[in-house]
Write a protein that holds these residues in place. Structure first.
Motif, PDB file in Angstrom:
ATOM      1  N   LEU A   1       0.672  -1.172  -0.125  1.00 18.52           N
ATOM      2  CA  LEU A   1       0.110   0.027  -0.017  1.00 18.52           C
ATOM      3  C   LEU A   1       0.828   1.198  -0.084  1.00 18.52           C
ATOM      4  N   GLU A   2       1.971   1.066   0.858  1.00 16.08           N
ATOM      5  CA  GLU A   2       2.923   2.500   0.613  1.00 16.08           C
ATOM      6  C   GLU A   2       3.353   2.793  -0.674  1.00 16.08           C
ATOM      7  N   LYS A   3       3.926   1.610  -1.365  1.00 10.81           N
ATOM      8  CA  LYS A   3       4.243   1.891  -2.642  1.00 10.81           C
ATOM      9  C   LYS A   3       3.097   2.403  -3.796  1.00 10.81           C
ATOM     10  N   VAL A   4       1.925   1.943  -3.615  1.00  9.58           N
ATOM     11  CA  VAL A   4       0.723   2.609  -4.493  1.00  9.58           C
ATOM     12  C   VAL A   4       0.435   4.013  -3.979  1.00  9.58           C
ATOM     13  N   PHE A   5       0.431   4.337  -2.585  1.00  9.17           N
ATOM     14  CA  PHE A   5       0.067   5.659  -1.883  1.00  9.17           C
ATOM     15  C   PHE A   5       1.444   6.730  -2.502  1.00  9.17           C
ATOM     16  N   SER A   6       2.351   6.060  -2.460  1.00 14.34           N
ATOM     17  CA  SER A   6       3.510   7.089  -2.707  1.00 14.34           C
ATOM     18  C   SER A   6       3.449   7.382  -4.179  1.00 14.34           C
ATOM     19  N   ASN A   7       2.797   6.891  -5.166  1.00 17.08           N
ATOM     20  CA  ASN A   7       2.759   6.995  -6.524  1.00 17.08           C
ATOM     21  C   ASN A   7       1.574   7.985  -6.648  1.00 17.08           C
ATOM     22  N   LEU A   8       0.627   7.968  -5.823  1.00 19.91           N
ATOM     23  CA  LEU A   8      -0.819   8.585  -5.807  1.00 19.91           C
ATOM     24  C   LEU A   8      -0.254  10.253  -5.383  1.00 19.91           C
ATOM     25  N   GLU A   9       0.635  10.434  -4.470  1.00 22.43           N
ATOM     26  CA  GLU A   9       1.178  11.505  -4.051  1.00 22.43           C
ATOM     27  C   GLU A   9       1.757  12.401  -5.045  1.00 22.43           C
ATOM     28  N   LYS A  10       2.503  11.853  -6.197  1.00 20.96           N
ATOM     29  CA  LYS A  10       3.294  12.394  -7.074  1.00 20.96           C
ATOM     30  C   LYS A  10       2.489  13.396  -8.009  1.00 20.96           C
TER      31      LYS A  10
END
Length: 95
Positions: free
Chosen positions: A86-95
């Motif tokens: 989830l951290e990986k996916v969410f870090s891409n959302l924030e970009k």
């Protein structure tokens, strides 16, 4: 020892729900109607995989008190795995 495992599982479970659930997604993306949820995130939320929001959901907090040492260790490992994904996916959302 088992008390520590129970506390760890509760903390991980709460951390996941607060930081990587639907509401967290909405606040980060402003996608209030879930129109642009990435497929990978949708799978992590609703997939029937061993490690997803649905499969790791705990019906009642009291269920944790009845878990064996091995069940607790397995669920803690699964929570850590899901949180990492989830951290990986969410870090891409924030970009």
């Amino acid at each position: 020892m088992i008390t520590n495992l129970k506390q760890t599982l509760r903390k991980l479970y709460a951390f996941r729900l607060i930081n990587y659930g639907n509401t967290a997604y909405q606040h980060i993306t402003n996608d209030w109607h879930f129109e642009n949820v990435p497929t990978e995130l949708r799978e992590l939320w609703y997939g029937q995989d061993v490690v997803s929001f649905i499969t790791l959901s705990i019906a009642y907090d009291s269920d944790i008190d009845r878990m064996s040492h091995n069940e607790l260790v397995r669920l803690i490992d699964n929570e850590c795995s899901l949180i990492t994904r989830l951290e990986k996916v969410f870090s891409n959302l924030e970009k």
